[in-house]
Design a protein around this motif. Structure first.
Motif, PDB file in Angstrom:
ATOM      1  N   VAL A  31      -1.562 100.527  92.295  1.00 48.91           N
ATOM      2  CA  VAL A  31      -1.782 101.692  91.437  1.00 48.91           C
ATOM      3  C   VAL A  31      -0.483 102.133  90.774  1.00 48.91           C
ATOM      4  N   TYR A  32       0.637 102.127  91.522  1.00 52.25           N
ATOM      5  CA  TYR A  32       1.895 102.591  90.920  1.00 52.25           C
ATOM      6  C   TYR A  32       2.293 101.748  89.717  1.00 52.25           C
ATOM      7  N   TYR A  33       1.986 100.447  89.761  1.00 53.94           N
ATOM      8  CA  TYR A  33       2.315  99.581  88.629  1.00 53.94           C
ATOM      9  C   TYR A  33       1.403  99.885  87.444  1.00 53.94           C
ATOM     10  N   LEU A  34       0.125 100.115  87.721  1.00 60.04           N
ATOM     11  CA  LEU A  34      -0.808 100.490  86.650  1.00 60.04           C
ATOM     12  C   LEU A  34      -0.414 101.831  86.039  1.00 60.04           C
ATOM     13  N   GLU A  35       0.047 102.772  86.879  1.00 59.23           N
ATOM     14  CA  GLU A  35       0.515 104.065  86.366  1.00 59.23           C
ATOM     15  C   GLU A  35       1.738 103.875  85.469  1.00 59.23           C
ATOM     16  N   TRP A  36       2.633 102.992  85.882  1.00 57.71           N
ATOM     17  CA  TRP A  36       3.827 102.717  85.084  1.00 57.71           C
ATOM     18  C   TRP A  36       3.435 102.104  83.735  1.00 57.71           C
ATOM     19  N   LEU A  37       2.537 101.122  83.762  1.00 59.39           N
ATOM     20  CA  LEU A  37       2.061 100.509  82.520  1.00 59.39           C
ATOM     21  C   LEU A  37       1.377 101.543  81.628  1.00 59.39           C
ATOM     22  N   HIS A  38       0.588 102.417  82.236  1.00 60.84           N
ATOM     23  CA  HIS A  38      -0.089 103.470  81.478  1.00 60.84           C
ATOM     24  C   HIS A  38       0.936 104.349  80.761  1.00 60.84           C
ATOM     25  N   GLY A  39       2.001 104.690  81.449  1.00 57.71           N
ATOM     26  CA  GLY A  39       3.059 105.497  80.846  1.00 57.71           C
ATOM     27  C   GLY A  39       3.755 104.790  79.696  1.00 57.71           C
ATOM     28  N   LYS A  40       3.905 103.485  79.800  1.00 56.58           N
ATOM     29  CA  LYS A  40       4.537 102.680  78.744  1.00 56.58           C
ATOM     30  C   LYS A  40       3.575 102.419  77.591  1.00 56.58           C
ATOM     31  N   GLY A  41       2.278 102.420  77.915  1.00 60.57           N
ATOM     32  CA  GLY A  41       1.251 102.069  76.936  1.00 60.57           C
ATOM     33  C   GLY A  41       0.726 100.676  77.228  1.00 60.57           C
ATOM     34  N   PHE A  42      -0.567 100.584  77.477  1.00 62.74           N
ATOM     35  CA  PHE A  42      -1.168  99.283  77.746  1.00 62.74           C
ATOM     36  C   PHE A  42      -1.094  98.427  76.487  1.00 62.74           C
ATOM     37  N   PRO A  43      -0.994  97.105  76.659  1.00 63.34           N
ATOM     38  CA  PRO A  43      -0.966  96.240  75.476  1.00 63.34           C
ATOM     39  C   PRO A  43      -2.293  96.329  74.702  1.00 63.34           C
ATOM     40  N   ALA A  44      -2.238  95.936  73.467  1.00 65.29           N
ATOM     41  CA  ALA A  44      -3.439  95.936  72.620  1.00 65.29           C
ATOM     42  C   ALA A  44      -4.376  94.817  73.050  1.00 65.29           C
TER      43      ALA A  44
END
Length: 79
Positions: A31-44
Motif C-alpha cells: 500500500v505504501y508504494y501505491l500511495e507514493w505512486l498516487h502522490g506522483k501521479g499514476f502513469p497514463a
C-alpha cells in the motif's frame, strides 16, 4: 458506465514493469508504494488504470477482492 471485470483479472496477472517493485504482481504491491505512486501521479493508459484500481481497493480495506480473483484464476473457475 459498467465496471470492467477484466481490470481485476489484469491486476492479478500483470507485473509491475518498472521501479523498485519491477516484476512484482500489481495486486501484491504494498500500500505504501501505491500511495507514493498516487502522490506522483499514476502513469497514463491501462497500467495507470490498473494501479489506480488496486490503490482504491487496498486503501478502502477490500483487498480480499483481489485474493478471490487470484484464487479463481488459479483453480480455473475464472479465465
Amino acid at each position: 458506465m459498467k465496471p470492467d471485470p477484466q481490470v481485476l483479472i489484469d491486476a492479478v496477472k500483470m507485473t509491475m514493469p518498472f521501479g523498485k517493485y519491477k516484476g512484482t504482481l500489481i495486486c501484491d504491491l504494498p500500500v505504501y508504494y501505491l500511495e507514493w505512486l498516487h502522490g506522483k501521479g499514476f502513469p497514463a493508459g491501462k497500467l495507470g488504470m490498473i494501479l489506480a484500481t488496486v490503490f482504491e481497493i487496498k486503501t478502502n480495506g477490500v483487498g480480499m477482492i483481489l485474493d478471490r480473483v487470484k484464487r479463481a484464476l488459479k483453480d480455473g473457475s475464472l479465465k
